[in-house]
Design a protein around this motif. Sequence first.
Motif, PDB file in Angstrom:
ATOM      1  N   TYR A 167       0.838  -1.138  -0.149  1.00 27.88           N
ATOM      2  CA  TYR A 167       0.115  -0.144  -0.024  1.00 27.88           C
ATOM      3  C   TYR A 167       1.015   1.179   0.062  1.00 27.88           C
ATOM      4  O   TYR A 167       2.019   1.244   0.767  1.00 27.88           O
ATOM      5  CB  TYR A 167      -0.876  -0.042   1.292  1.00 27.88           C
ATOM      6  N   THR A 168       0.397   2.260  -0.601  1.00 29.77           N
ATOM      7  CA  THR A 168       1.218   3.448  -0.854  1.00 29.77           C
ATOM      8  C   THR A 168       1.286   4.118   0.446  1.00 29.77           C
ATOM      9  O   THR A 168       2.330   4.997   0.711  1.00 29.77           O
ATOM     10  CB  THR A 168       0.745   4.235  -1.809  1.00 29.77           C
ATOM     11  N   ALA A 207     -13.525   0.221   9.428  1.00 33.00           N
ATOM     12  CA  ALA A 207     -12.872   1.320   9.439  1.00 33.00           C
ATOM     13  C   ALA A 207     -11.864   1.553  10.592  1.00 33.00           C
ATOM     14  O   ALA A 207     -12.179   1.085  11.540  1.00 33.00           O
ATOM     15  CB  ALA A 207     -13.844   2.855   9.471  1.00 33.00           C
ATOM     16  N   VAL A 208     -10.617   1.824  10.158  1.00 30.84           N
ATOM     17  CA  VAL A 208      -9.576   2.131  11.082  1.00 30.84           C
ATOM     18  C   VAL A 208      -9.047   3.230  10.960  1.00 30.84           C
ATOM     19  O   VAL A 208      -9.440   3.975  10.041  1.00 30.84           O
ATOM     20  CB  VAL A 208      -8.463   0.992  11.216  1.00 30.84           C
ATOM     21  N   VAL A 209      -8.165   3.872  11.856  1.00 33.26           N
ATOM     22  CA  VAL A 209      -7.615   5.138  11.787  1.00 33.26           C
ATOM     23  C   VAL A 209      -6.338   4.947  11.072  1.00 33.26           C
ATOM     24  O   VAL A 209      -5.268   4.189  11.738  1.00 33.26           O
ATOM     25  CB  VAL A 209      -7.370   6.038  13.082  1.00 33.26           C
ATOM     26  N   PRO A 210      -6.030   5.737  10.048  1.00 27.45           N
ATOM     27  CA  PRO A 210      -4.459   5.761   9.478  1.00 27.45           C
ATOM     28  C   PRO A 210      -3.543   6.097  10.380  1.00 27.45           C
ATOM     29  O   PRO A 210      -3.699   7.276  11.016  1.00 27.45           O
ATOM     30  CB  PRO A 210      -4.702   6.796   8.276  1.00 27.45           C
ATOM     31  N   SER A 248      -0.704   4.572   4.704  1.00 28.48           N
ATOM     32  CA  SER A 248      -1.626   4.177   5.754  1.00 28.48           C
ATOM     33  C   SER A 248      -3.047   4.614   5.621  1.00 28.48           C
ATOM     34  O   SER A 248      -4.138   3.946   5.676  1.00 28.48           O
ATOM     35  CB  SER A 248      -1.248   4.610   7.182  1.00 28.48           C
ATOM     36  N   PHE A 249      -2.954   5.861   4.715  1.00 23.40           N
ATOM     37  CA  PHE A 249      -4.542   6.223   4.375  1.00 23.40           C
ATOM     38  C   PHE A 249      -5.255   5.257   3.055  1.00 23.40           C
ATOM     39  O   PHE A 249      -6.310   5.064   3.425  1.00 23.40           O
ATOM     40  CB  PHE A 249      -4.537   7.767   3.842  1.00 23.40           C
ATOM     41  N   ASP A 250      -4.197   5.019   2.282  1.00 20.08           N
ATOM     42  CA  ASP A 250      -4.701   4.245   1.328  1.00 20.08           C
ATOM     43  C   ASP A 250      -4.837   2.687   1.737  1.00 20.08           C
ATOM     44  O   ASP A 250      -6.022   2.343   1.289  1.00 20.08           O
ATOM     45  CB  ASP A 250      -3.152   3.908   0.247  1.00 20.08           C
ATOM     46  N   PHE A 251      -4.211   2.184   2.804  1.00 17.12           N
ATOM     47  CA  PHE A 251      -4.739   1.131   3.309  1.00 17.12           C
ATOM     48  C   PHE A 251      -6.229   1.059   3.932  1.00 17.12           C
ATOM     49  O   PHE A 251      -7.034   0.080   3.901  1.00 17.12           O
ATOM     50  CB  PHE A 251      -3.605   0.471   4.465  1.00 17.12           C
ATOM     51  N   ALA A 252      -6.321   2.124   4.600  1.00 18.55           N
ATOM     52  CA  ALA A 252      -7.509   2.477   5.461  1.00 18.55           C
ATOM     53  C   ALA A 252      -8.667   2.613   4.497  1.00 18.55           C
ATOM     54  O   ALA A 252      -9.689   2.052   4.702  1.00 18.55           O
ATOM     55  CB  ALA A 252      -7.640   3.783   6.522  1.00 18.55           C
ATOM     56  N   ILE A 253      -8.546   3.239   3.602  1.00 15.04           N
ATOM     57  CA  ILE A 253      -9.730   3.548   2.464  1.00 15.04           C
ATOM     58  C   ILE A 253     -10.075   2.285   1.770  1.00 15.04           C
ATOM     59  O   ILE A 253     -11.164   2.135   1.477  1.00 15.04           O
ATOM     60  CB  ILE A 253      -9.051   4.425   1.479  1.00 15.04           C
ATOM     61  N   LYS A 254      -9.053   1.382   1.403  1.00 11.39           N
ATOM     62  CA  LYS A 254      -9.326   0.076   0.776  1.00 11.39           C
ATOM     63  C   LYS A 254      -9.957  -0.835   1.894  1.00 11.39           C
ATOM     64  O   LYS A 254     -10.989  -1.665   1.260  1.00 11.39           O
ATOM     65  CB  LYS A 254      -8.032  -0.721   0.208  1.00 11.39           C
ATOM     66  N   GLY A 296       2.558   4.203   8.113  1.00  6.87           N
ATOM     67  CA  GLY A 296       2.950   2.789   7.962  1.00  6.87           C
ATOM     68  C   GLY A 296       2.144   1.920   8.973  1.00  6.87           C
ATOM     69  O   GLY A 296       2.296   0.716   9.100  1.00  6.87           O
ATOM     70  N   TYR A 297       1.258   2.680   9.889  1.00  5.72           N
ATOM     71  CA  TYR A 297       0.563   2.128  10.743  1.00  5.72           C
ATOM     72  C   TYR A 297      -0.755   2.145  10.793  1.00  5.72           C
ATOM     73  O   TYR A 297      -1.237   3.275   9.999  1.00  5.72           O
ATOM     74  CB  TYR A 297       0.981   2.186  12.028  1.00  5.72           C
ATOM     75  N   PHE A 298      -1.764   1.627  11.308  1.00  3.68           N
ATOM     76  CA  PHE A 298      -3.161   2.115  11.532  1.00  3.68           C
ATOM     77  C   PHE A 298      -3.376   1.742  13.240  1.00  3.68           C
ATOM     78  O   PHE A 298      -2.971   0.840  13.864  1.00  3.68           O
ATOM     79  CB  PHE A 298      -4.210   1.227  10.644  1.00  3.68           C
TER      80      PHE A 298
END
Length: 381
Positions: free
Chosen positions: A325-326, A342-345, A328-334, A355-357
């Motif tokens: 994933y590019t 839903a988690v927090v980037p 943490s926001f990208d991961f959370a959106i996907k 790099g975390y959530f």
Amino acid sequence: MEHLINNQVKQLEISGIRKFFNMVAGTKDMISFTIGQPDFPTPDHVKEAGKRAIDNNFTSYTHNAGTIELRKAAADFVLDKYKLTYDPENEVIITTGASEAIDITFRTILEEGTEVILPGPIYPGYEPIIRMCGATPVHADTRDNEFRLTASIIKKYITDKTRCIVIPYPSNPTGASLTREEIIDIVDLLKDKEIFILADEIYSELVYDQAHVSIGTFLREKTIVINGLSKSHSMTGWRIGMLFAPQYLAQHILKVHQYNVSCATSISQMAAYEALTAGKDDAVSMKEEYIIRRDYVYNRLCQMGFDIVKPDGAFYFFVKMPSGYTSSFDFAIKLVEQAGVAVVPGSAFSEFGEGYFRLSFAYSMETLSEGLDRMAKFLSK
């Protein structure tokens, strides 16, 4: 006329936690692990005390620092729980939540050009206030130390501009706590330095594997201890915080508090008195449930192959996101779009959170189970 607005304010951004929560709010069939709010109701006896306050017309201003009865109860509470000694007459201030306590502390001790050392990653509520005071937040990287801001790390960041160090343990977002030995190491480092300590201990009643130790018991004359009832008694909406500081410092903080809010809500103060006296151990049963949830979530995340540090306090996991994933926001959106979770980037918690959530486990076992099932299915794809 927007050009006339305070430039420090214009540069502020809405908290990344709230920004992401608002973004996914209303999404159909969503399981959200985003907000750090206990899912337990406020204890019934505390609610009844609030109702009595209304029925008895206790709806006027109180002393700026709070009723003396509540200040005495607050002082007794931290003495009994953490061996902290404060005079309720002039060393205890009841605030409108711990957030206001943080605000008035920084506005009292900070000046243009000063610096504040904070662990990174960290809750985003400190940095905006520091900047509005004209000071500079200095984030100390704790990622290679299981998110603990210890003396050896602090030492690297101290300069002649350092005015304050924030010790926010148990931590939001990481769930990390400091041991007694680590606290004493910080004491040895700072005892001869003219540096204030802001000890944000809002999660002090939710420590799982060791007793909470407050740095205020060792460096009383330079420490501002902040606590409250939002997390321990599930009273987030009642907005009651508690600030403890030596008299020479508290007398100045009180002036800022007075011109800020006059006093904390009288009705909430009556409920808080009930919580700190008859309900001083109300957090125990909640903590027992949180331990069950923590261990369940930890085992599930480990089974999914996540790289995690088991939290010792609060109710969060700070999890290293999978590769591919590019951001943490990208991961959370996907995760939202493809799994309905839903988690927090991690980027919401400073640059060192990227790099975390963050995943909150302040939810029912049923909700946790369903959400983690969805997450496992998402990862398997």
